[in-house]
Design a protein around this motif. Structure first.
Motif, PDB file in Angstrom:
ATOM      1  N   SER A 340      11.467  10.554  -3.482  1.00 21.20           N
ATOM      2  CA  SER A 340      11.107   9.237  -3.775  1.00 21.20           C
ATOM      3  C   SER A 340      10.787   8.200  -2.520  1.00 21.20           C
ATOM      4  O   SER A 340      10.068   7.333  -2.690  1.00 21.20           O
ATOM      5  N   LEU A 341      11.421   8.862  -1.307  1.00 24.69           N
ATOM      6  CA  LEU A 341      11.195   8.026  -0.284  1.00 24.69           C
ATOM      7  C   LEU A 341      10.168   8.869   0.810  1.00 24.69           C
ATOM      8  O   LEU A 341      10.150   8.370   1.918  1.00 24.69           O
ATOM      9  N   THR A 342       9.808   9.846   0.258  1.00 25.69           N
ATOM     10  CA  THR A 342       8.794  10.674   1.234  1.00 25.69           C
ATOM     11  C   THR A 342       7.683  10.966   0.547  1.00 25.69           C
ATOM     12  O   THR A 342       6.395  10.596   0.856  1.00 25.69           O
ATOM     13  N   LEU A 343       7.488  11.789  -0.662  1.00 28.09           N
ATOM     14  CA  LEU A 343       6.502  12.438  -1.311  1.00 28.09           C
ATOM     15  C   LEU A 343       5.792  11.029  -2.095  1.00 28.09           C
ATOM     16  O   LEU A 343       4.565  11.206  -2.066  1.00 28.09           O
ATOM     17  N   MET A 344       6.566  10.327  -2.659  1.00 25.99           N
ATOM     18  CA  MET A 344       5.881   9.489  -3.829  1.00 25.99           C
ATOM     19  C   MET A 344       5.174   8.476  -2.767  1.00 25.99           C
ATOM     20  O   MET A 344       4.176   7.981  -2.979  1.00 25.99           O
ATOM     21  N   PRO A 345       5.849   7.678  -1.701  1.00 25.57           N
ATOM     22  CA  PRO A 345       4.983   6.796  -0.849  1.00 25.57           C
ATOM     23  C   PRO A 345       3.807   7.550  -0.409  1.00 25.57           C
ATOM     24  O   PRO A 345       3.000   6.834  -0.085  1.00 25.57           O
ATOM     25  N   ALA A 346       3.965   8.702   0.150  1.00 26.25           N
ATOM     26  CA  ALA A 346       2.777   9.901   0.681  1.00 26.25           C
ATOM     27  C   ALA A 346       1.614   9.838  -0.396  1.00 26.25           C
ATOM     28  O   ALA A 346       0.369   9.408  -0.011  1.00 26.25           O
ATOM     29  N   LEU A 347       2.024   9.945  -1.559  1.00 27.01           N
ATOM     30  CA  LEU A 347       1.075   9.954  -2.673  1.00 27.01           C
ATOM     31  C   LEU A 347       0.262   8.488  -2.852  1.00 27.01           C
ATOM     32  O   LEU A 347      -0.771   8.336  -3.154  1.00 27.01           O
ATOM     33  N   LEU A 348       1.285   7.294  -2.731  1.00 30.33           N
ATOM     34  CA  LEU A 348       0.486   6.060  -2.887  1.00 30.33           C
ATOM     35  C   LEU A 348      -0.568   5.764  -1.789  1.00 30.33           C
ATOM     36  O   LEU A 348      -1.411   5.165  -2.025  1.00 30.33           O
ATOM     37  N   ALA A 349       0.059   6.300  -0.545  1.00 26.86           N
ATOM     38  CA  ALA A 349      -0.979   6.008   0.719  1.00 26.86           C
ATOM     39  C   ALA A 349      -1.873   6.855   0.349  1.00 26.86           C
ATOM     40  O   ALA A 349      -3.127   6.279   1.087  1.00 26.86           O
ATOM     41  N   VAL A 350      -1.729   7.962   0.028  1.00 26.10           N
ATOM     42  CA  VAL A 350      -3.205   8.686  -0.254  1.00 26.10           C
ATOM     43  C   VAL A 350      -4.139   8.046  -1.126  1.00 26.10           C
ATOM     44  O   VAL A 350      -5.269   7.887  -0.875  1.00 26.10           O
ATOM     45  N   LEU A 351      -3.625   7.805  -2.352  1.00 20.75           N
ATOM     46  CA  LEU A 351      -4.470   7.282  -3.324  1.00 20.75           C
ATOM     47  C   LEU A 351      -4.885   5.660  -3.173  1.00 20.75           C
ATOM     48  O   LEU A 351      -5.895   5.290  -3.717  1.00 20.75           O
ATOM     49  N   GLY A 352      -3.901   4.862  -2.764  1.00 19.08           N
ATOM     50  CA  GLY A 352      -4.109   3.562  -2.661  1.00 19.08           C
ATOM     51  C   GLY A 352      -4.739   2.828  -3.864  1.00 19.08           C
ATOM     52  O   GLY A 352      -3.934   3.223  -5.016  1.00 19.08           O
ATOM     53  N   ARG A 353      -5.513   2.010  -3.876  1.00 18.90           N
ATOM     54  CA  ARG A 353      -5.997   1.349  -5.043  1.00 18.90           C
ATOM     55  C   ARG A 353      -6.645   2.469  -6.264  1.00 18.90           C
ATOM     56  O   ARG A 353      -6.708   2.002  -7.434  1.00 18.90           O
ATOM     57  N   GLY A 354      -6.941   3.713  -5.645  1.00 20.07           N
ATOM     58  CA  GLY A 354      -7.580   4.723  -6.465  1.00 20.07           C
ATOM     59  C   GLY A 354      -6.459   5.004  -7.600  1.00 20.07           C
ATOM     60  O   GLY A 354      -6.877   5.603  -8.618  1.00 20.07           O
ATOM     61  N   MET A 355      -5.054   4.797  -7.345  1.00 18.44           N
ATOM     62  CA  MET A 355      -4.225   5.159  -8.259  1.00 18.44           C
ATOM     63  C   MET A 355      -4.491   4.258  -9.838  1.00 18.44           C
ATOM     64  O   MET A 355      -3.896   4.824 -10.851  1.00 18.44           O
ATOM     65  N   PHE A 356      -5.025   3.109  -9.752  1.00 15.64           N
ATOM     66  CA  PHE A 356      -4.953   2.458 -10.808  1.00 15.64           C
ATOM     67  C   PHE A 356      -6.499   2.309 -11.205  1.00 15.64           C
ATOM     68  O   PHE A 356      -6.855   1.468 -12.261  1.00 15.64           O
ATOM     69  N   TRP A 357      -7.357   3.093 -10.544  1.00 19.02           N
ATOM     70  CA  TRP A 357      -8.817   3.281 -11.238  1.00 19.02           C
ATOM     71  C   TRP A 357      -8.773   3.713 -12.809  1.00 19.02           C
ATOM     72  O   TRP A 357      -8.286   4.638 -12.952  1.00 19.02           O
ATOM     73  N   PRO A 358      -9.740   3.485 -13.419  1.00 17.94           N
ATOM     74  CA  PRO A 358     -10.774   2.460 -13.253  1.00 17.94           C
ATOM     75  C   PRO A 358     -10.496   0.805 -13.555  1.00 17.94           C
ATOM     76  O   PRO A 358     -11.105  -0.043 -13.651  1.00 17.94           O
ATOM     77  N   ALA A 359      -8.801   0.602 -13.753  1.00 22.53           N
ATOM     78  CA  ALA A 359      -8.573  -0.648 -14.352  1.00 22.53           C
ATOM     79  C   ALA A 359      -9.093  -1.768 -13.260  1.00 22.53           C
ATOM     80  O   ALA A 359      -8.842  -1.513 -12.343  1.00 22.53           O
ATOM     81  N   ARG A 360      -9.060  -2.898 -13.675  1.00 22.23           N
ATOM     82  CA  ARG A 360      -9.167  -4.049 -12.835  1.00 22.23           C
ATOM     83  C   ARG A 360      -8.463  -5.398 -13.099  1.00 22.23           C
ATOM     84  O   ARG A 360      -8.474  -6.024 -12.267  1.00 22.23           O
ATOM     85  N   ALA A 361      -8.150  -5.271 -14.359  1.00 21.33           N
ATOM     86  CA  ALA A 361      -7.763  -6.523 -14.687  1.00 21.33           C
ATOM     87  C   ALA A 361      -5.951  -6.570 -13.915  1.00 21.33           C
ATOM     88  O   ALA A 361      -5.660  -7.861 -13.724  1.00 21.33           O
ATOM     89  N   TRP A 362      -5.584  -5.590 -13.417  1.00 23.89           N
ATOM     90  CA  TRP A 362      -4.092  -5.805 -12.624  1.00 23.89           C
ATOM     91  C   TRP A 362      -4.628  -6.495 -11.365  1.00 23.89           C
ATOM     92  O   TRP A 362      -3.603  -7.059 -10.688  1.00 23.89           O
ATOM     93  N   LYS A 363      -5.809  -6.812 -10.881  1.00 23.51           N
ATOM     94  CA  LYS A 363      -5.995  -7.621  -9.503  1.00 23.51           C
ATOM     95  C   LYS A 363      -5.510  -9.064  -9.925  1.00 23.51           C
ATOM     96  O   LYS A 363      -5.433  -9.777  -8.905  1.00 23.51           O
ATOM     97  N   LYS A 364      -5.671  -9.584 -10.976  1.00 21.75           N
ATOM     98  CA  LYS A 364      -5.316 -10.996 -11.314  1.00 21.75           C
ATOM     99  C   LYS A 364      -3.885 -11.128 -12.108  1.00 21.75           C
ATOM    100  O   LYS A 364      -3.515 -10.305 -13.173  1.00 21.75           O
ATOM    101  N   GLU A 365      -3.060 -11.846 -11.496  1.00 21.94           N
ATOM    102  CA  GLU A 365      -1.679 -11.864 -11.951  1.00 21.94           C
ATOM    103  C   GLU A 365      -1.580 -12.579 -13.153  1.00 21.94           C
ATOM    104  O   GLU A 365      -2.008 -13.608 -13.424  1.00 21.94           O
TER     105      GLU A 365
END
Length: 752
Positions: A340-365
């Protein structure tokens, strides 16, 4: 520490993904090769050596060279036309048994490094029914009965026996030992696959609905599968290294726990990662991953250590199945925490905003969703919601009054093995397929004479619950003797345990020849002793686990009152879950009681895992209260931000545990833990704890002083204004006292 670990992992993100993948491949292979070498299906082997049945087992091994055989099976042989067996038929049965005992059974070709289970079975003629309707054979095979390769060997013997006896116009039936294990495995195979697929489908569907992204639905599952492989290999490797035997249910429990908490931790990170990207669109993926893990990392670490501490207390248990389960799950959770402190952050850093593609609604709170409305409602009327939660928990907890423990096997599927056992019990004592033994041992080293055992044998034959007694058998050195007996009731019932632990043991003890001592063993005897051991463990593990969890909560929250509130909440959740389980199984389904392992395992799962959600919501409440806003508004904001993560994670974890309900052997555990997680996530974490926090205000952190920058006390009970009306609604970083690193200083200036 968390910051350094996360910074390194995200800086070398591709290397981190490759390392975890290679580890998963290697350790998964280790788990597959060694899994059945480190599991023991004999419950008696987990008993402390001081118990009566354990002493008897030791005499059996030392003096007679025998151990309880989990693969021993009983074969029923009868004529096809249902007629009586003649003397000629019995000779043919004996001859055929001799032939079967010489045929070598060939196991499927084993995979590399795996053991070859090819062997020759041991076959011997047994009892004949009084009406000559059938004769029994006893058969023994070597190997772990849970091992598919050993089950294949048994099936080869079964097919061969059917063929050999068919030539003499006879039919056969198989029961006990490996026959029952193999039939139960086959009966539950399809159900297990369907439930597994449904569980995976539930997780994917929930993530797709929440994130509107296929990557956000699949990446956590793939990551948890890799981590699960590492954890399984680590547990099996540790067991092999230290010579520890695992209970057969341990691997399945580890899989369920890792799937549930792994998805939970990934969800906690993804929700906060998405929130950070929304509030700081100028940040790149690595910066966001580092900041996210720093925010949620302490909560995840504390949550994981809570589980580790709770299960580590099982190391103090006297019953071996508990004592090995605790460290096994603790090791698995530590592996998940590291990931949780190594692999998961690494995957988030690799995918970035692509993790939530193709959704766009999340950009607005959103400030008007269901989570926001819940937060405003609970913070505006905390007393009403707190009382409502307490009434619900109290009503369910009332079912715990008069709860009883059951050691019976409930709800097992009807198979060919069970039908064969029923046919045997109609003609012979019910315990004939599962005999018990009285072991007599000399206490002064003198020889035991067979004639001295006559009175004891006669008394045992008259003892309540005994259907038949065999002739005494002396050991080679004549310092020990074995007297086999068949119970008049089924061995796996409470009645059998009461008879063995009462009149049968009393009779054996009082009639043993002078200078000897007698000990009774067998299924009923073993479980009678297990019940005693478990009762002692419950009185020890409960307070120790609660104390360790309280210490961890204190270290995380640096408060006396907040940990007390959380412990009170999870304690009520445990009682409510146990009460609901008693209402369903003991009262509604009219069972003798709930499974004897349920209270302890449920306490650990519900208290330890349920505390995860309480830690997450409390940590966010503390963060929101550090801002110059009213305490109730802080509670409302905390619920708004964390409710989606907690609700989704709770449903996923509950669904994972509920999958255990597909197997009759784990039906109660699946139902109870699933219900307990739902109560912990949806009732305790999202209603009761926030309501109590709103009532107590910043006094929740007593004696620690509030970290807010101003004294903006809000005493009104009116609902707080929506977040977009608050100038500090999205500037949490500005008020964090630990914003001293370069990344946090950039957050600070961005907020300003």
């Amino acid at each position: 520490m968390i910051h350094k670990l996360t910074s390194f992992s995200t800086r070398h993100r591709w290397m981190m993904v490759v390392v975890w993948t290679l580890l998963a491949a290697a350790l998964s292979f280790v788990a597959k090769v060694m899994a059945y070498d480190v599991t023991d299906s004999q419950s008696g082997d987990f008993l402390p050596k001081k118990y009566d049945s354990a002493v008897a087992l030791r005499i059996a091994e030392e003096k007679f060279g025998t151990k309880p055989d989990p693969n021993a099976l009983t074969v029923l042989v009868a004529k096809d036309d249902g007629g009586r067996l003649t003397a000629g038929d019995q000779r043919r049965i004996a001859d055929t048994a001799h032939v079967l005992g010489r045929e070598r059974l060939t196991a499927p070709k084993p995979e590399p490094l795996m053991k070859d289970h090819s062997q020759t079975p041991r076959v011997a003629p047994g009892a004949v029914a009084p009406d000559k309707s059938f004769q029994l054979l006893t058969v023994s095979l070597d190997g772990n009965p849970m091992d598919p390769a050993v089950q294949d060997v048994y099936k080869e013997f079964r097919d061969s026996a059917r063929k050999e006896f068919a030539e003499s116009d006879m039919r056969v039936g198989f029961t006990g030992g490996i026959a029952s294990t193999a039939d139960n495995t086959d009966a539950e195979e399809t159900t297990g696959k369907v439930v597994g697929a449904l569980t995976m489908g539930l997780i994917v569907l929930l993530n797709v609905l929440v994130f509107r992204s296929l990557a956000a639905a699949l990446i956590p599952l793939i990551a948890v599968a890799l981590i699960g492989g590492v954890a399984s290999g680590a547990v099996v490797g540790a067991a092999k290294l230290f010579g520890i035997d695992l209970d057969p249910s341990t691997p399945s429990l580890i899989s369920v726990v890792l799937l549930g908490i792994g998805i939970d931790y990934f969800l906690f990170l993804m929700f906060r990662f998405r929130e950070h990207l929304r509030n700081h669109p100028e940040h790149d993926a690595r910066t966001a991953a580092v900041a996210t893990t720093r925010r949620v990392g302490s909560a995840i670490t504390s949550a994981a250590l809570t589980i580790v501490a709770a299960f580590a207390t099982l190391g103090f248990a006297s019953f071996g199945q508990f004592r090995v389960l605790g460290p096994a799950i603790a090791i698995s959770v530590l592996v998940m925490l590291l990931a949780s402190l190594t692999l998961m952050p690494a995957l988030l850093a690799v995918l970035g905003r692509g993790m939530f593609w193709p959704a766009r609604a999340w950009k607005k709170e959103r400030t008007d969703g269901a989570a926001a409305r819940l937060g405003r409602a609970v913070s505006a009327r905390p007393v009403r919601y707190a009382l409502g939660s307490l009434v619900l928990l109290g009503a369910l907890g009332a079912g715990a009054v008069g709860i009883k423990m059951s050691y019976d096997q409930q709800g097992l599927p009807e198979t060919a093995a069970t039908r064969t056992a029923e046919q045997i019990s109609r003609s012979l004592p019910a315990g004939v397929s599962d005999p018990h033994s009285v072991y007599v041992q000399s206490t002064d080293g003198a020889d035991i004479k067979a004639s001295s055992l006559t009175g004891m044998t006669r008394a045992l034959g008259k003892a309540e619950g005994v259907g038949e007694v065999g002739e005494p058998v002396l050991s080679k050195d004549r310092t020990a003797a074995r007297i086999d007996l068949f119970l008049s009731v089924k061995s796996d019932t409470q009645q059998a345990r009461d008879l063995v632990s009462g009149p049968i043991r009393d009779t054996a003890s009082h009639t043993a020849p002078k200078g000897t001592e007698a000990h009774v063993t067998g299924t009923a005897a073993v479980f009678a002793d297990i019940s005693t051991a478990v009762e002692k463990d419950l009185r020890l593990v409960f307070p120790v686990a609660a104390l360790l969890i309280a210490v961890i909560l204190f270290l995380l929250l640096r408060s006396l009152l907040a940990p007390l509130v959380l412990m009170l909440a999870v304690g009520l959740g445990f009682v409510a879950t146990l009460g609901a389980s008693a209402l369903v199984f003991q009262h509604a389904l009219d069972r003798p009681g709930v499974s004897f392992t349920l209270p302890l395992v449920l306490f650990l799962f519900v208290v330890a895992l349920g505390t995860d959600y309480n830690i997450l919501i409390t940590d966010r409440i503390r963060e929101e209260m550090a801002k110059p806003v009213g305490a109730r508004h802080a509670v409302a904001e905390a619920v708004r931000h964390t409710a989606p993560a907690i609700a989704t994670a709770g449903v996923v974890l509950a669904g994972s545990f509920a999958s255990l309900a597909a197997s009759p052997a784990t039906l109660e555990l699946g139902f109870a833990t699933g219900l307990g997680i739902i109560l912990s996530s949806l009732v305790l974490s999202l209603v009761l704890v926030p309501a109590l926090a709103a009532i107590l205000g910043r006094g929740l952190w007593w004696p620690r002083r509030s970290g807010r920058t101003g004294e903006h006390r809000h005493t009104s009970t009116a609902p707080p204004a929506p977040a977009h009306h608050q100038p500090y609604a999205t500037a949490a970083e500005h008020y964090q006292p630990y914003a001293t690193t370069p990344e946090h200083r950039s957050d600070h200036h961005a907020a300003r």
